[in-house]
Write a protein that holds these residues in place. Sequence first.
Motif, PDB file in Angstrom:
ATOM      1  N   ARG A 196       0.919  -0.837   0.646  1.00  0.00           N
ATOM      2  CA  ARG A 196      -0.003  -0.263  -0.112  1.00  0.00           C
ATOM      3  C   ARG A 196       0.742   1.317   0.036  1.00  0.00           C
ATOM      4  NH1 ARG A 196      -5.064   1.620   3.686  1.00  0.00           N
ATOM      5  NH2 ARG A 196      -6.409   3.240   2.423  1.00  0.00           N
ATOM      6  N   VAL A 197       2.008   1.219   0.577  1.00  0.00           N
ATOM      7  CA  VAL A 197       2.828   2.330   0.876  1.00  0.00           C
ATOM      8  C   VAL A 197       3.577   2.484  -0.329  1.00  0.00           C
ATOM      9  CG1 VAL A 197       4.816   3.403   2.255  1.00  0.00           C
ATOM     10  CG2 VAL A 197       3.389   2.699   3.426  1.00  0.00           C
ATOM     11  N   ALA A 198       3.917   2.100  -0.846  1.00  0.00           N
ATOM     12  CA  ALA A 198       4.517   1.117  -2.334  1.00  0.00           C
ATOM     13  C   ALA A 198       3.680   1.568  -3.406  1.00  0.00           C
ATOM     14  CB  ALA A 198       4.900  -0.304  -2.859  1.00  0.00           C
ATOM     15  N   GLY A 199       2.292   1.918  -3.587  1.00  0.00           N
ATOM     16  CA  GLY A 199       1.509   2.058  -4.332  1.00  0.00           C
ATOM     17  C   GLY A 199       1.226   3.403  -4.544  1.00  0.00           C
ATOM     18  N   THR A 254      12.474   3.796   2.949  1.00  0.00           N
ATOM     19  CA  THR A 254      12.440   3.143   5.066  1.00  0.00           C
ATOM     20  C   THR A 254      11.125   3.109   4.836  1.00  0.00           C
ATOM     21  OG1 THR A 254      14.103   4.569   3.662  1.00  0.00           O
ATOM     22  CG2 THR A 254      13.379   3.810   6.341  1.00  0.00           C
ATOM     23  N   ILE A 255      10.274   3.820   4.306  1.00  0.00           N
ATOM     24  CA  ILE A 255       8.339   3.466   5.112  1.00  0.00           C
ATOM     25  C   ILE A 255       8.067   1.770   4.532  1.00  0.00           C
ATOM     26  CG2 ILE A 255       6.533   4.416   5.445  1.00  0.00           C
ATOM     27  CD1 ILE A 255       7.623   6.843   5.458  1.00  0.00           C
ATOM     28  N   ALA A 256       8.437   2.163   3.120  1.00  0.00           N
ATOM     29  CA  ALA A 256       7.585   1.157   3.070  1.00  0.00           C
ATOM     30  C   ALA A 256       8.259  -0.700   3.267  1.00  0.00           C
ATOM     31  CB  ALA A 256       7.271   1.183   1.496  1.00  0.00           C
ATOM     32  N   THR A 257       9.391  -0.111   3.744  1.00  0.00           N
ATOM     33  CA  THR A 257      10.124  -1.292   4.254  1.00  0.00           C
ATOM     34  C   THR A 257       9.953  -0.934   6.106  1.00  0.00           C
ATOM     35  OG1 THR A 257      12.209  -0.173   3.892  1.00  0.00           O
ATOM     36  CG2 THR A 257      11.653  -1.707   2.485  1.00  0.00           C
ATOM     37  N   ALA A 280       5.656   4.276  16.464  1.00  0.00           N
ATOM     38  CA  ALA A 280       5.788   5.320  15.616  1.00  0.00           C
ATOM     39  C   ALA A 280       6.883   4.812  14.073  1.00  0.00           C
ATOM     40  CB  ALA A 280       7.874   5.195  16.177  1.00  0.00           C
ATOM     41  N   SER A 281       6.670   3.700  14.018  1.00  0.00           N
ATOM     42  CA  SER A 281       6.042   3.663  12.855  1.00  0.00           C
ATOM     43  C   SER A 281       5.181   3.781  11.771  1.00  0.00           C
ATOM     44  CB  SER A 281       6.695   2.217  11.986  1.00  0.00           C
ATOM     45  OG  SER A 281       8.719   1.691  12.766  1.00  0.00           O
ATOM     46  N   ALA A 282       4.047   3.293  12.349  1.00  0.00           N
ATOM     47  CA  ALA A 282       2.879   3.655  12.148  1.00  0.00           C
ATOM     48  C   ALA A 282       2.492   5.257  11.610  1.00  0.00           C
ATOM     49  CB  ALA A 282       1.189   3.858  12.897  1.00  0.00           C
ATOM     50  N   GLU A 283       3.429   5.873  11.805  1.00  0.00           N
ATOM     51  CA  GLU A 283       2.976   7.246  12.216  1.00  0.00           C
ATOM     52  C   GLU A 283       3.790   7.651  11.300  1.00  0.00           C
ATOM     53  OE1 GLU A 283       1.414   9.612  14.205  1.00  0.00           O
ATOM     54  OE2 GLU A 283       0.471   9.011  15.289  1.00  0.00           O
ATOM     55  N   MET A 288       4.314   5.998   8.738  1.00  0.00           N
ATOM     56  CA  MET A 288       3.428   5.351   7.460  1.00  0.00           C
ATOM     57  C   MET A 288       2.209   6.184   7.064  1.00  0.00           C
ATOM     58  SD  MET A 288       3.505   1.045   7.908  1.00  0.00           S
ATOM     59  CE  MET A 288       2.169   0.694   7.496  1.00  0.00           C
ATOM     60  N   ALA A 289       1.605   7.175   7.888  1.00  0.00           N
ATOM     61  CA  ALA A 289       0.965   7.761   8.122  1.00  0.00           C
ATOM     62  C   ALA A 289       1.309   8.881   7.468  1.00  0.00           C
ATOM     63  CB  ALA A 289      -0.017   8.153   9.154  1.00  0.00           C
TER      64      ALA A 289
END
Length: 571
Positions: A108-111, A130-133, A316-319, A321-322
């Motif tokens: 979804r992030v890559a999309g 980095t966020i997508a991995t 922290a990672s979810a933030e 990604m948001a």
Amino acid sequence: MTTPDTTPDPPRPRKGSDILKTALRRNIGAMALGTLLMGLYQAGETAFPIALGMIVEHTMRDDRTLGALGLSIAALAVIITTVSLSWRFGMRVLQKANTTEAHRWRVRVAGCGLQPVARDVDLKSGEVLTIATEDADQTADIIEVVPLLVSSLVAVVVAAVALGLADLRLGLLVMVGTVAILSILSVMSKRIGSSTREQQARVARAGAKVADLISGLRPLHGFGGNHAAFRSYREVSAEAMHQSVTVARVNGVYAGTAQALNAVLAAAVTLTAGWLAFEGRITIGELVMAVGLAQFIMEPLKMFSEMPKYVMIARASAERMALVLAAPPVTDPGTGRPAAGGGLEVDCVRYGSLRELKFTVAPGEFVAIAGYQPRAVADLASILAVNVPPEAYEGVVRVSGQEIADLSVESVREHLLVNPYDGEIFAGTLRSNIDPSGTSGSVPEAVEASMLTDVVALHREGLDYAVRDRGANLSGGQRQRLSLARALAADTDVLVLHNPTTAVDAVTEQLIARNVAKFRRGRTTLVITSSPALLDTADRVLILSDGTITAENTHRNLLAHDEDYCAAVAR
């Protein structure tokens, strides 16, 4: 064979907490089963010292029998088997759910990262990577964290109840001590969360800087700017390193504090049990049980105390990604699809350096645009590639008679392909770069039209010759011809080529121009170029000057009657 994931994407999350809630809700079944199995594991682990204490208690009685001893040993075997199997299958369930959820968020992030026209994300490609991995993986860890947290709580409660049955003070000591430990560590975990967020941001910025350096390394070497660029990266990397050291230090303090507090509680339980046994208030069997539980309880307490840290890291990672997933759309594309075999029309477009730009490419026509100002050419290419939303410029662009604003982005790109002059080359093979989807039926013809035949013939593997990342083992001309072959193999109804032959020699350029015209005969083609060979092959040449079309004719007529055109394109 793996079944493809058909789970629909949840609504666009606005905060990191929304992402975590979605992950938990989507995996509630796997988490419930995993919690049950891990709870059995922890209960079995707790039952082991309890059973040992009961065996010791039984052996000290006068009425002990071999049958009762055998029954006790059989009970231990059941406990050990339960512990082994529940751990094995519980972790299998949780890790499968964790991996699957991480994959969903990565996709979804890559999309979002691959749809720049639909998202306005103030992040560079290296940061999105980095966020997508890493961030997707760390966010999905919440799937394991919650069941392990619950199972650890089960172990602590069972141990406290067992000790409380022996002596109420032992049970209260475990419960009060556990609450005190968690209270102290929860305060420390907040520090870990803020430090981790800063570390992830700085590492992502360093990754983005590396991506920029790699893509611009050749130009940097050309004008001697590579040393300044490397110094810039060194500064960013140093900041990331210092923040990583800070996070490691905070994590070390957290882990050391948790271990020390757990050891203090275990020692307190052991000493209290010893004192109660000395006073004769608990039996020897209960003492053995208490000492065993004091040693065992350190593991679930350690796991229990580490969970807040992992929760903060996941948050922290979810933030982060948001930042990508919650970005508002740049435009609201339509849902229509253009008709096949249509033309291209640019009607009174004003954007950047373009001024009332207006021209039409009829269906099946081969048209060339000679641009005098590179900025205007770049603005036109961006608009045709749908990298600029329709509402950002005045005028309209029509494909097959339909406005781009009324069409979906996917359908526009299926129908209209804009091949940039700096097309990306991927690690893989020549074949996978030409036909990434593996569905093109015109790869040999595209290779021949782009004059990539010499590259294919040069290597024994032919089209299966390995290509390094960004085409590092190819020359500039070979990379450009490979990109052109990919554009031709796509065989779209409308093809726009932006300076497709700037890195090839004049003879090869002449052959490519003839081949492309032959290959694209009967299909709409627009070439933005200053190449005399391509201009001469076109049905019409449009002159783009000062942001508008100032003249239109064949290449040879323009050479004969337009001095400015002759000076701009003659070589």
